[in-house]
Design a protein around this motif. Structure first.
Motif, PDB file in Angstrom:
ATOM      1  N   ARG A  14     -28.018 -69.867 -30.900  1.00  0.00           N
ATOM      2  CA  ARG A  14     -28.867 -70.741 -30.300  1.00  0.00           C
ATOM      3  C   ARG A  14     -29.129 -71.822 -30.911  1.00  0.00           C
ATOM      4  O   ARG A  14     -30.333 -72.460 -30.821  1.00  0.00           O
ATOM      5  CB  ARG A  14     -30.056 -69.869 -29.815  1.00  0.00           C
ATOM      6  N   ASN A  22     -33.025 -64.821 -24.032  1.00  0.00           N
ATOM      7  CA  ASN A  22     -32.533 -65.037 -22.700  1.00  0.00           C
ATOM      8  C   ASN A  22     -32.805 -63.946 -21.697  1.00  0.00           C
ATOM      9  O   ASN A  22     -32.193 -63.614 -20.894  1.00  0.00           O
ATOM     10  CB  ASN A  22     -31.193 -65.557 -22.630  1.00  0.00           C
ATOM     11  N   PHE A  47     -24.434 -70.777 -27.066  1.00  0.00           N
ATOM     12  CA  PHE A  47     -24.963 -71.375 -26.030  1.00  0.00           C
ATOM     13  C   PHE A  47     -24.715 -72.909 -25.753  1.00  0.00           C
ATOM     14  O   PHE A  47     -25.274 -73.675 -26.402  1.00  0.00           O
ATOM     15  CB  PHE A  47     -26.098 -71.174 -25.667  1.00  0.00           C
ATOM     16  N   ASP A 103     -31.099 -70.007 -20.838  1.00  0.00           N
ATOM     17  CA  ASP A 103     -30.719 -70.405 -19.527  1.00  0.00           C
ATOM     18  C   ASP A 103     -31.268 -71.712 -19.001  1.00  0.00           C
ATOM     19  O   ASP A 103     -30.425 -72.560 -18.535  1.00  0.00           O
ATOM     20  CB  ASP A 103     -30.617 -69.421 -18.318  1.00  0.00           C
ATOM     21  N   SER A 106     -29.802 -74.560 -21.049  1.00  0.00           N
ATOM     22  CA  SER A 106     -28.247 -74.391 -21.386  1.00  0.00           C
ATOM     23  C   SER A 106     -27.465 -74.474 -19.729  1.00  0.00           C
ATOM     24  O   SER A 106     -26.356 -74.939 -19.927  1.00  0.00           O
ATOM     25  CB  SER A 106     -27.791 -73.542 -22.229  1.00  0.00           C
TER      26      SER A 106
END
Length: 361
Positions: A14, A22, A47, A103, A106
């Motif tokens: 990350r 996440n 990610f 999420d 990304s």
């Protein structure tokens, strides 16, 4: 709400992301990594930003909140790659079956046909113009705008219709659209809010990993102002125990950069944002975590957040009142206590259709 306690993602996966985890959103089943039974070590990748596309039936979102000075808004994108740990829009990703955590920053959703749908809405016979707010949820000038140019196409429609617009952003890509915005501003149709949070580069990088650095945002204000575009400096959010000592410094810097006015919002931690922010705080600034969280609870009756109208943006209590007084005194001191110019709605006009025929319907 998902329990984030055991869901942290390795830092190498990350890199340059805001969230630490996440975890599942409130509409998902819990997420859990399991072994496939082969007992072979599996290398997990970083990610990376993924973008899907959607064509909405409508792009104008209506609201009736007494806390905000507009009744309609538009969002070119869902999710935001800037990755601000405090972003109050994170919970909206749960509606997509995605995590408000990693999420959100990304797995993005672009709306390439937003301008086309907007034009259809503006042409409706019953449509009545009023200020359209853009960037109040996710940033319209986040990095993927360079490729998709959704915001540019939306502005082109608003320019043709002489429709008033107010934009909020941290992104330098707004400078690309100075040609349109300056033309609209000259008619009283456009203004921009630029978000400022801190002058501390280290804190900014940790808290807003893919945003322009503080001095670069002041440069945005300067360039827009020089082009004749009214700019509101947005102290958003003021973070107790992390950025609250910078209130006067930020307001002074915004005034020197040429801002026309300013506004501010206290840190808000709705739904999944609360555990995500607390998780980040404990990892990035463990020595300040207790102070930050104590202040938040003082302002919300013992909880980290209450979504009550007329209170959620500023909080309540002695600390909240102290910050409000400091902001007001600094606004007056540095000349940012004036109201922003009122945007005009009387110039709105449906132009000729592209085939040259009058647009009667």
């Amino acid at each position: 709400m998902s329990d984030l306690k055991h869901s942290k993602i390795n830092v190498t996966r990350r890199k340059a992301r805001g969230a630490q985890s996440n975890a599942a959103g409130r509409y998902e089943l819990e997420r859990e990594e399991v072994q496939d039974g082969w007992e072979i070590p599996e290398e997990r990748g970083a990610f990376v930003t993924e973008v899907s596309e959607e064509r909405p039936r409508s792009v104008i979102t209506r609201n009736m909140s007494p806390d905000i000075p507009f009744d309609r808004s538009l969002n070119p994108y869902r999710g935001c790659e800037h990755g601000c740990t405090y972003c109050f829009a994170r919970p909206t990703h749960a509606y997509l079956g995605l995590s408000p955590g990693l999420d959100f920053e990304s797995k993005l959703v672009a709306r390439p046909k937003a301008a086309e749908v907007l034009e259809k809405e503006l042409r409706r016979k019953a449509y009545q113009p009023s200020m359209l707010a853009i960037g109040t949820n996710t940033d319209p000038y986040q990095p993927i705008e360079r490729r998709y140019r959704v915001m540019r196409s939306v502005l082109e429609v608003l320019q043709r219709y002489n429709h008033p617009v107010a934009i909020t952003t941290k992104g330098t890509l707004v400078e690309r659209d100075i040609d349109i915005l300056s033309d609209m501003a000259a008619k009283g149709l456009a203004q921009v809010g630029v978000s400022l949070t801190t002058m501390d580069v280290e804190l900014s990088r940790a808290m807003e990993p893919r945003c322009p650095l503080p001095k670069r945002r002041l440069e945005i204000i300067r360039k827009l102002t020089e082009a004749g575009i009214p700019v509101r400096a947005m102290l958003a959010p003021v973070v107790p125990g992390l950025t609250d000592h910078e209130v006067e410094t930020l307001i002074e810097a915004a005034a020197e950069a040429g801002a026309t006015g300013m506004a501010w919002i206290m840190l808000r931690l709705p739904m999944e944002v609360a555990p995500l922010f607390e998780e980040w705080l404990q990892a990035a600034y463990p020595g300040r975590a207790a102070k930050v969280l104590t202040r938040m609870r003082e302002m919300h009756g013992g909880d980290l957040y209450h979504a009550e109208f007329n209170k959620r943006m500023r909080g309540e209590g002695i600390y909240a009142e102290m910050i409000a007084q400091r902001v007001e005194k600094a606004r007056v001191r540095f000349g940012l206590d004036k109201e922003m110019p009122k945007l005009r709605c009387d110039l709105f006009e449906v132009p000729l259709a592209r085939d040259g025929q009058l647009a009667l319907f």
